[in-house]
Design a protein around this motif. Sequence first.
Motif, short mmCIF file in Angstrom:
data_model
loop_
_atom_site.label_atom_id
_atom_site.label_comp_id
_atom_site.label_asym_id
_atom_site.label_seq_id
_atom_site.Cartn_x
_atom_site.Cartn_y
_atom_site.Cartn_z
N GLN A 50 0.81 -1.21 0.00
CA GLN A 50 0.00 0.00 0.00
C GLN A 50 0.85 1.26 0.00
O GLN A 50 0.39 2.32 -0.46
CB GLN A 50 -0.93 -0.01 1.21
CG GLN A 50 -1.93 -1.16 1.21
CD GLN A 50 -2.83 -1.14 2.43
OE1 GLN A 50 -2.67 -0.30 3.32
NE2 GLN A 50 -3.78 -2.07 2.47
N LEU A 51 2.06 1.16 0.50
CA LEU A 51 2.92 2.35 0.55
C LEU A 51 3.65 2.60 -0.76
O LEU A 51 3.99 3.75 -1.08
CB LEU A 51 3.95 2.20 1.69
CG LEU A 51 3.37 2.07 3.09
CD1 LEU A 51 4.49 1.86 4.11
CD2 LEU A 51 2.54 3.30 3.45
N HIS A 52 3.90 1.55 -1.51
CA HIS A 52 4.65 1.69 -2.77
C HIS A 52 3.86 1.08 -3.93
O HIS A 52 4.38 0.30 -4.71
CB HIS A 52 6.02 1.03 -2.65
CG HIS A 52 6.82 1.50 -1.48
ND1 HIS A 52 6.81 0.86 -0.26
CD2 HIS A 52 7.63 2.59 -1.34
CE1 HIS A 52 7.60 1.50 0.59
NE2 HIS A 52 8.12 2.57 -0.05
N ALA A 53 2.63 1.44 -4.02
CA ALA A 53 1.76 0.86 -5.06
C ALA A 53 2.19 1.30 -6.46
O ALA A 53 1.93 0.58 -7.44
CB ALA A 53 0.31 1.25 -4.80
N ASP A 54 2.82 2.47 -6.59
CA ASP A 54 3.23 2.97 -7.91
C ASP A 54 4.50 2.32 -8.44
O ASP A 54 4.82 2.47 -9.62
CB ASP A 54 3.42 4.50 -7.86
CG ASP A 54 2.13 5.22 -7.50
OD1 ASP A 54 1.06 4.64 -7.77
OD2 ASP A 54 2.20 6.33 -6.93
N SER A 55 5.20 1.62 -7.60
CA SER A 55 6.46 1.01 -8.01
C SER A 55 6.22 -0.38 -8.59
O SER A 55 5.27 -1.08 -8.22
CB SER A 55 7.42 0.91 -6.81
OG SER A 55 8.60 0.21 -7.18
N HIS A 56 7.11 -0.80 -9.49
CA HIS A 56 6.97 -2.13 -10.07
C HIS A 56 7.54 -3.21 -9.14
O HIS A 56 7.43 -4.39 -9.42
CB HIS A 56 7.72 -2.19 -11.42
CG HIS A 56 9.20 -2.03 -11.29
ND1 HIS A 56 9.80 -0.80 -11.11
CD2 HIS A 56 10.21 -2.94 -11.32
CE1 HIS A 56 11.12 -0.95 -11.03
NE2 HIS A 56 11.40 -2.24 -11.15
N LYS A 57 8.13 -2.78 -8.03
CA LYS A 57 8.62 -3.70 -7.01
C LYS A 57 7.75 -3.65 -5.75
O LYS A 57 8.24 -3.75 -4.63
CB LYS A 57 10.06 -3.36 -6.63
CG LYS A 57 11.05 -3.52 -7.78
CD LYS A 57 12.46 -3.20 -7.31
CE LYS A 57 13.46 -3.38 -8.44
NZ LYS A 57 14.85 -3.07 -8.00
N SER A 58 6.47 -3.52 -5.96
CA SER A 58 5.55 -3.36 -4.82
C SER A 58 4.97 -4.69 -4.32
O SER A 58 4.07 -4.69 -3.50
CB SER A 58 4.39 -2.44 -5.22
OG SER A 58 3.65 -3.00 -6.30
N ALA A 71 3.69 -8.31 5.93
CA ALA A 71 4.48 -8.53 4.73
C ALA A 71 5.04 -7.21 4.21
O ALA A 71 4.39 -6.16 4.29
CB ALA A 71 3.61 -9.19 3.66
N LEU A 72 6.25 -7.28 3.68
CA LEU A 72 6.94 -6.08 3.20
C LEU A 72 7.38 -6.27 1.76
O LEU A 72 7.60 -7.40 1.31
CB LEU A 72 8.18 -5.81 4.06
CG LEU A 72 7.97 -5.69 5.57
CD1 LEU A 72 9.32 -5.57 6.27
CD2 LEU A 72 7.08 -4.52 5.91
N CYS A 73 7.50 -5.16 1.06
CA CYS A 73 8.08 -5.20 -0.27
C CYS A 73 9.56 -4.86 -0.18
O CYS A 73 10.07 -4.48 0.88
CB CYS A 73 7.34 -4.24 -1.21
SG CYS A 73 7.64 -2.49 -0.87
N SER A 74 10.26 -4.95 -1.30
CA SER A 74 11.70 -4.70 -1.27
C SER A 74 12.02 -3.26 -0.92
O SER A 74 13.07 -2.97 -0.34
CB SER A 74 12.31 -5.06 -2.63
OG SER A 74 11.70 -4.31 -3.67
N LEU A 75 11.13 -2.33 -1.24
CA LEU A 75 11.36 -0.92 -0.90
C LEU A 75 11.15 -0.65 0.59
O LEU A 75 11.75 0.29 1.13
CB LEU A 75 10.43 -0.03 -1.73
CG LEU A 75 10.63 -0.10 -3.25
CD1 LEU A 75 9.62 0.79 -3.97
CD2 LEU A 75 12.05 0.29 -3.64
#
Length: 242
Positions: A50-58, A71-75
């Motif tokens: 939800q915090l990095h929805a615009d990134s392709h690594k979300s 759960a976390l994304c790479s960013l």
Amino acid sequence: MAIENQETTVREIKPKNRRIMGAGGPEDEDNRWPPWLKPLLREHFFVQCQLHADSHKSECNMYCLDCMDGALCSLCLAHHKDHRAIQIRRSSYHDVIRVSEIQKVLDISGVQTYVINSAKVVFLNERPQPRPGKGVTNTCEVCDRSLVDSFRFCSLGCKIAGTSKGFQKKKHRLAMASDSEDSYSSSIHGKVKNNNKENNNSNKMQSFSPSTPPPTSANYRSAKRRKGIPHRAPMGGLIIEY
């Protein structure tokens, strides 16, 4: 003096209270595992951050063992420096983790490992199997999935469930229920056998009395013969004198 006696009394009561509160309760059951393990197994991975929805690594496929905040994304890992973070992978729509990562922080003995993309992995949660294949000699103690003979569980979640005290009691109840069913079926089988024996004995007793002989052809003709039409003597041989 009264104060000293009161203090000694308090010192004697405290250890007893500790022993009573810690005697095999649910707290001891939870302390067997790291605090992050059960939240990890309940987490949903491979969803959009939800915090990095615009990134392709979300895609959320990471988990911080120190923060345990989902759960976390790479960013998101930029905010978890010097923390213990592990990566979750997927195999056949099921979450897996590499053995090289998880065995550093958790004892995975008894859990079957699989080789996926040239790396050993273990599954996070159970994968029930409709029915085991032919010739299978070993299955998971929790979900009955086919396993190699040297393993007991198919996933980390099954190991937690299968080694808990409540699960052992459940297995004991199921074993007692199966034993009672076996005894009930054996008693019913014994009653059926006894009834068959009694029927055979009664048939033997009846066989000593003479049976009605089967009808023969002569008896059949005599039974079917009907009385014929009477015939009178001819009048030609009768002489009448006057």
